[in-house]
Design an enzyme around this catalytic site. Structure first.
Site, short mmCIF file in Angstrom:
data_model
loop_
_atom_site.label_atom_id
_atom_site.label_comp_id
_atom_site.label_asym_id
_atom_site.label_seq_id
_atom_site.Cartn_x
_atom_site.Cartn_y
_atom_site.Cartn_z
N ASN A 1 40.84 51.60 36.97
CA ASN A 1 39.49 52.02 36.60
C ASN A 1 38.49 51.54 37.64
O ASN A 1 38.61 50.43 38.18
CB ASN A 1 39.11 51.54 35.18
CG ASN A 1 39.20 50.05 35.00
OD1 ASN A 1 40.03 49.39 35.60
ND2 ASN A 1 38.35 49.51 34.15
N GLU B 1 43.61 56.37 34.46
CA GLU B 1 44.52 57.52 34.32
C GLU B 1 44.13 58.66 35.23
O GLU B 1 44.97 59.31 35.85
CB GLU B 1 44.52 58.04 32.87
CG GLU B 1 45.00 57.04 31.84
CD GLU B 1 43.89 56.21 31.24
OE1 GLU B 1 43.00 55.76 31.99
OE2 GLU B 1 43.91 55.99 30.03
N1 THU Z 1 39.12 52.91 30.69
C1 THU Z 1 40.21 53.39 31.37
O1 THU Z 1 40.43 53.07 32.53
N2 THU Z 1 41.05 54.22 30.69
C2 THU Z 1 40.85 54.66 29.40
O2 THU Z 1 41.57 55.51 28.91
C3 THU Z 1 39.76 54.11 28.62
C4 THU Z 1 38.80 53.24 29.32
C5 THU Z 1 38.20 52.01 31.40
C6 THU Z 1 36.85 52.57 31.65
C7 THU Z 1 36.02 51.33 31.75
O3 THU Z 1 36.05 50.86 33.08
C8 THU Z 1 36.72 50.33 30.86
O4 THU Z 1 38.02 50.84 30.63
C9 THU Z 1 36.04 50.06 29.54
O5 THU Z 1 35.75 51.23 28.88
#
Ligand code: THU
Length: 127
Positions: free
Chosen positions: A42, A55
């Site tokens: 992320n 993802e």
């Molecule tokens: N996040 C992801 O990387 N994947 C997900 O499916 C849900 C949320 C990340 C986005 C953000 O940086 C952090 O998790 C908190 O929401």
């Protein structure tokens, strides 16, 4: 690549997370139909809505290297809850592989398995 290695790759990718706002590190590893693996983490932004999930980074990494068929994705997070893929990621992933396996792994190593289309019933598509 086996399940354990896919999870290890997702966990490794989470180390590169840029998440100074949520402090939630997420990593994903996607397995292509021919056995290649691409990962992503992320990446947050001070303009919060511009944040992108692990993802989609993994998927876009694979697609931009020429892959369009996928067998599975492992998602790892160091948070207290299972890193279930958000609605946007489900929609973006389902475009390529509705039948792919989604393996969700928590910090404690516990895991849950789904088939992607079960996570997004009657999803939007244009035929
Ligand atoms: N996040 C992801 O990387 N994947 C997900 O499916 C849900 C949320 C990340 C986005 C953000 O940086 C952090 O998790 C908190 O929401």
């Amino acid at each position: 690549m086996n399940e354990e290695n896919l999870i290890m790759t997702a966990k490794e990718a989470s180390r590169h997370s840029h998440s100074p706002y949520s402090r939630t590190r997420v990593g994903a590893a996607i397995l292509t139909a021919n056995g290649d693996v691409f990962s992503g983490c992320n990446i947050e932004n001070s303009s919060y809505g511009l944040t992108i999930c692990a993802e989609r980074v993994a998927l876009f990494n694979a697609v931009s290297s020429g892959h369009k068929s996928f067998k599975g994705i492992a998602i790892y997070s160091d948070s207290d809850v299972y890193p279930m893929p958000c609605g946007s990621c489900r929609q973006v992933l389902v475009e390529f592989a509705p039948e792919m396996e989604v393996l969700v792994v928590g910090r404690d190593g516990k895991r849950k398995k789904y088939v992607l289309e079960d996570l997004l019933k009657d999803y939007f598509r244009i035929e």
